[in-house]
Write a protein that holds these residues in place. Structure first.
Motif, PDB file in Angstrom:
ATOM      1  N   ALA A   1      13.789  -7.435   6.020  1.00  0.00           N
ATOM      2  CA  ALA A   1      13.312  -8.183   4.855  1.00  0.00           C
ATOM      3  C   ALA A   1      14.364  -8.141   3.756  1.00  0.00           C
ATOM      4  CB  ALA A   1      12.008  -7.565   4.353  1.00  0.00           C
ATOM      5  N   THR A   2      14.308  -9.114   2.867  1.00  0.00           N
ATOM      6  CA  THR A   2      15.179  -9.073   1.694  1.00  0.00           C
ATOM      7  C   THR A   2      14.782  -7.865   0.854  1.00  0.00           C
ATOM      8  OG1 THR A   2      13.701 -10.372   0.300  1.00  0.00           O
ATOM      9  CG2 THR A   2      15.327 -11.599   1.639  1.00  0.00           C
ATOM     10  N   PRO A   3      15.676  -7.354   0.029  1.00  0.00           N
ATOM     11  CA  PRO A   3      15.304  -6.211  -0.812  1.00  0.00           C
ATOM     12  C   PRO A   3      14.049  -6.469  -1.655  1.00  0.00           C
ATOM     13  CG  PRO A   3      17.674  -6.481  -0.830  1.00  0.00           C
ATOM     14  CD  PRO A   3      17.109  -7.671  -0.102  1.00  0.00           C
ATOM     15  N   GLN A   4      13.920  -7.668  -2.213  1.00  0.00           N
ATOM     16  CA  GLN A   4      12.744  -7.977  -3.037  1.00  0.00           C
ATOM     17  C   GLN A   4      11.465  -7.936  -2.205  1.00  0.00           C
ATOM     18  OE1 GLN A   4      12.903 -11.716  -5.134  1.00  0.00           O
ATOM     19  NE2 GLN A   4      10.828 -11.504  -5.916  1.00  0.00           N
ATOM     20  N   GLN A   5      11.472  -8.586  -1.044  1.00  0.00           N
ATOM     21  CA  GLN A   5      10.293  -8.588  -0.171  1.00  0.00           C
ATOM     22  C   GLN A   5       9.974  -7.180   0.315  1.00  0.00           C
ATOM     23  OE1 GLN A   5      10.792 -10.433   3.675  1.00  0.00           O
ATOM     24  NE2 GLN A   5       8.603 -10.401   4.119  1.00  0.00           N
ATOM     25  N   ALA A   6      11.006  -6.444   0.717  1.00  0.00           N
ATOM     26  CA  ALA A   6      10.796  -5.089   1.227  1.00  0.00           C
ATOM     27  C   ALA A   6      10.212  -4.182   0.153  1.00  0.00           C
ATOM     28  CB  ALA A   6      12.110  -4.513   1.744  1.00  0.00           C
ATOM     29  N   ASN A   7      10.729  -4.270  -1.072  1.00  0.00           N
ATOM     30  CA  ASN A   7      10.216  -3.435  -2.154  1.00  0.00           C
ATOM     31  C   ASN A   7       8.765  -3.791  -2.470  1.00  0.00           C
ATOM     32  OD1 ASN A   7      10.151  -1.487  -4.190  1.00  0.00           O
ATOM     33  ND2 ASN A   7      10.998  -2.883  -5.711  1.00  0.00           N
ATOM     34  N   THR A   8       8.452  -5.071  -2.496  1.00  0.00           N
ATOM     35  CA  THR A   8       7.071  -5.497  -2.763  1.00  0.00           C
ATOM     36  C   THR A   8       6.119  -4.923  -1.722  1.00  0.00           C
ATOM     37  OG1 THR A   8       7.803  -7.525  -3.845  1.00  0.00           O
ATOM     38  CG2 THR A   8       5.559  -7.514  -2.977  1.00  0.00           C
ATOM     39  N   LEU A   9       6.478  -5.009  -0.443  1.00  0.00           N
ATOM     40  CA  LEU A   9       5.597  -4.496   0.613  1.00  0.00           C
ATOM     41  C   LEU A   9       5.580  -2.973   0.651  1.00  0.00           C
ATOM     42  CD1 LEU A   9       6.152  -7.097   3.460  1.00  0.00           C
ATOM     43  CD2 LEU A   9       4.141  -6.786   2.003  1.00  0.00           C
ATOM     44  N   TYR A  10       6.702  -2.349   0.351  1.00  0.00           N
ATOM     45  CA  TYR A  10       6.756  -0.883   0.254  1.00  0.00           C
ATOM     46  C   TYR A  10       5.807  -0.412  -0.851  1.00  0.00           C
ATOM     47  CZ  TYR A  10       8.712   3.650  -1.216  1.00  0.00           C
ATOM     48  OH  TYR A  10       8.885   4.959  -1.598  1.00  0.00           O
ATOM     49  N   GLN A  11       5.890  -1.037  -2.015  1.00  0.00           N
ATOM     50  CA  GLN A  11       5.013  -0.659  -3.134  1.00  0.00           C
ATOM     51  C   GLN A  11       3.545  -0.915  -2.794  1.00  0.00           C
ATOM     52  OE1 GLN A  11       6.066   1.088  -5.602  1.00  0.00           O
ATOM     53  NE2 GLN A  11       8.255   0.790  -5.268  1.00  0.00           N
ATOM     54  N   HIS A  12       3.280  -2.013  -2.094  1.00  0.00           N
ATOM     55  CA  HIS A  12       1.911  -2.311  -1.682  1.00  0.00           C
ATOM     56  C   HIS A  12       1.396  -1.243  -0.711  1.00  0.00           C
ATOM     57  CE1 HIS A  12      -1.631  -4.789  -0.987  1.00  0.00           C
ATOM     58  NE2 HIS A  12      -1.482  -4.535   0.318  1.00  0.00           N
ATOM     59  N   PHE A  13       2.235  -0.841   0.236  1.00  0.00           N
ATOM     60  CA  PHE A  13       1.875   0.202   1.193  1.00  0.00           C
ATOM     61  C   PHE A  13       1.504   1.492   0.455  1.00  0.00           C
ATOM     62  CE2 PHE A  13       2.872   3.801   3.896  1.00  0.00           C
ATOM     63  CZ  PHE A  13       2.384   3.440   5.141  1.00  0.00           C
ATOM     64  N   VAL A  14       2.347   1.896  -0.490  1.00  0.00           N
ATOM     65  CA  VAL A  14       2.109   3.129  -1.250  1.00  0.00           C
ATOM     66  C   VAL A  14       0.814   3.025  -2.048  1.00  0.00           C
ATOM     67  CG1 VAL A  14       2.967   4.539  -3.174  1.00  0.00           C
ATOM     68  CG2 VAL A  14       4.530   3.800  -1.356  1.00  0.00           C
ATOM     69  N   LYS A  15       0.626   1.905  -2.749  1.00  0.00           N
ATOM     70  CA  LYS A  15      -0.581   1.717  -3.564  1.00  0.00           C
ATOM     71  C   LYS A  15      -1.834   1.746  -2.689  1.00  0.00           C
ATOM     72  CE  LYS A  15      -2.626  -1.372  -6.985  1.00  0.00           C
ATOM     73  NZ  LYS A  15      -2.482  -2.634  -7.722  1.00  0.00           N
ATOM     74  N   TYR A  16      -1.749   1.113  -1.525  1.00  0.00           N
ATOM     75  CA  TYR A  16      -2.883   1.100  -0.612  1.00  0.00           C
ATOM     76  C   TYR A  16      -3.244   2.525  -0.163  1.00  0.00           C
ATOM     77  CZ  TYR A  16      -5.963  -0.108   3.221  1.00  0.00           C
ATOM     78  OH  TYR A  16      -7.056  -0.185   4.055  1.00  0.00           O
ATOM     79  N   CYS A  17      -2.240   3.319   0.167  1.00  0.00           N
ATOM     80  CA  CYS A  17      -2.490   4.711   0.563  1.00  0.00           C
ATOM     81  C   CYS A  17      -3.168   5.472  -0.577  1.00  0.00           C
ATOM     82  CB  CYS A  17      -1.189   5.405   0.960  1.00  0.00           C
ATOM     83  SG  CYS A  17      -0.467   4.799   2.500  1.00  0.00           S
ATOM     84  N   GLN A  18      -2.692   5.272  -1.789  1.00  0.00           N
ATOM     85  CA  GLN A  18      -3.280   5.941  -2.953  1.00  0.00           C
ATOM     86  C   GLN A  18      -4.721   5.490  -3.164  1.00  0.00           C
ATOM     87  OE1 GLN A  18      -0.220   4.778  -5.728  1.00  0.00           O
ATOM     88  NE2 GLN A  18       0.868   6.731  -5.506  1.00  0.00           N
ATOM     89  N   GLN A  19      -5.004   4.219  -2.921  1.00  0.00           N
ATOM     90  CA  GLN A  19      -6.369   3.704  -3.065  1.00  0.00           C
ATOM     91  C   GLN A  19      -7.312   4.301  -2.028  1.00  0.00           C
ATOM     92  OE1 GLN A  19      -5.589  -0.506  -2.799  1.00  0.00           O
ATOM     93  NE2 GLN A  19      -5.386  -0.719  -5.026  1.00  0.00           N
ATOM     94  N   GLN A  20      -6.758   4.852  -0.949  1.00  0.00           N
ATOM     95  CA  GLN A  20      -7.567   5.514   0.078  1.00  0.00           C
ATOM     96  C   GLN A  20      -7.784   6.988  -0.276  1.00  0.00           C
ATOM     97  OE1 GLN A  20      -8.749   3.159   2.237  1.00  0.00           O
ATOM     98  NE2 GLN A  20      -7.430   1.929   0.926  1.00  0.00           N
ATOM     99  N   ASN A  21      -7.437   7.360  -1.509  1.00  0.00           N
ATOM    100  CA  ASN A  21      -7.574   8.734  -2.020  1.00  0.00           C
ATOM    101  C   ASN A  21      -6.691   9.722  -1.270  1.00  0.00           C
ATOM    102  OD1 ASN A  21      -9.451   8.077  -4.083  1.00  0.00           O
ATOM    103  ND2 ASN A  21     -11.038   7.940  -2.515  1.00  0.00           N
ATOM    104  N   ILE A  22      -5.513   9.262  -0.871  1.00  0.00           N
ATOM    105  CA  ILE A  22      -4.527  10.120  -0.233  1.00  0.00           C
ATOM    106  C   ILE A  22      -3.437  10.412  -1.264  1.00  0.00           C
ATOM    107  CG2 ILE A  22      -2.825  10.331   1.622  1.00  0.00           C
ATOM    108  CD1 ILE A  22      -5.722  10.197   2.661  1.00  0.00           C
ATOM    109  N   THR A  23      -3.172  11.680  -1.522  1.00  0.00           N
ATOM    110  CA  THR A  23      -2.070  12.027  -2.413  1.00  0.00           C
ATOM    111  C   THR A  23      -0.784  11.538  -1.764  1.00  0.00           C
ATOM    112  OG1 THR A  23      -3.249  13.954  -3.247  1.00  0.00           O
ATOM    113  CG2 THR A  23      -0.856  13.916  -3.556  1.00  0.00           C
ATOM    114  N   THR A  24      -0.060  10.672  -2.479  1.00  0.00           N
ATOM    115  CA  THR A  24       1.104  10.001  -1.908  1.00  0.00           C
ATOM    116  C   THR A  24       2.294  10.132  -2.844  1.00  0.00           C
ATOM    117  OG1 THR A  24      -0.389   8.407  -0.852  1.00  0.00           O
ATOM    118  CG2 THR A  24       1.946   7.820  -0.965  1.00  0.00           C
ATOM    119  N   ALA A  25       3.328  10.808  -2.358  1.00  0.00           N
ATOM    120  CA  ALA A  25       4.590  10.919  -3.087  1.00  0.00           C
ATOM    121  C   ALA A  25       5.558   9.903  -2.489  1.00  0.00           C
ATOM    122  CB  ALA A  25       5.153  12.336  -2.967  1.00  0.00           C
ATOM    123  N   THR A  26       6.604   9.555  -3.248  1.00  0.00           N
ATOM    124  CA  THR A  26       7.541   8.541  -2.777  1.00  0.00           C
ATOM    125  C   THR A  26       8.978   8.927  -3.076  1.00  0.00           C
ATOM    126  OG1 THR A  26       7.564   7.294  -4.853  1.00  0.00           O
ATOM    127  CG2 THR A  26       5.872   6.696  -3.232  1.00  0.00           C
TER     128      THR A  26
END
Length: 149
Positions: free
Chosen positions: A97-122
């Motif tokens: 993916a382009t850096p912009q697309q990859a960062n957007t999906l990476y951030q979405h992945f992290v946010k989704y994990c946090q929304q599942q009440n999982i402590t998530t560091a990055t």
């Protein structure tokens, strides 16, 4: 979307000699994003990892998932996972993916994990990172959201 997951006793990521993310027992995720990946892929992969039974129960069998052991996640962006290494002596990154697309999906992945009440560091997207870990087992798996053709 591709992920290398490692069951860890401890993991941390440093940028410029400063620790920016650290966990104890849990899963270290190296996350690679490809051009065709979507938010749905990110959520599907996150759910799979959170529910993947790679932690030992009282009988020493891998029957427990991250939530059951109250584990944590450390998510590191890893664009090299999108490399095509099937030929030659140099990887091709044409499917990454382009850096912009990859960062957007990476951030979405992290946010989704946090929304599942999982402590998530990055880590820090696009940074030169040093990742250290104590792999528990060792236990390491490669997961993908798309089937190989």
């Amino acid at each position: 979307m591709k992920a290398i997951i490692q069951r860890v006793k401890q993991a941390q990521v440093d940028v410029n000699n400063k620790t920016i993310g650290q966990i104890n027992q849990g899963i270290l995720i190296l996350l690679g994003v490809e051009q065709q990946d979507t938010q749905q892929d990110a959520e599907q992969l996150a759910q799979r990892i959170i529910n993947y039974r790679i932690f030992n129960d009282d009988n020493g069998k891998m029957n427990l998932n991250l939530e059951q052991i109250q584990g944590k996640l450390l998510v590191i962006s890893q664009f090299t996972l999108a490399a095509d290494t099937s030929r030659g002596r140099r990887p091709s990154f044409s499917s990454a993916a382009t850096p912009q697309q990859a960062n957007t999906l990476y951030q979405h992945f992290v946010k989704y994990c946090q929304q599942q009440n999982i402590t998530t560091a990055t880590g820090e997207f696009g940074a030169d990172m040093q990742v250290s870990l104590i792999n528990d087992g060792p236990v390491t798996f490669a997961l993908e959201t798309k089937e190989k053709s």
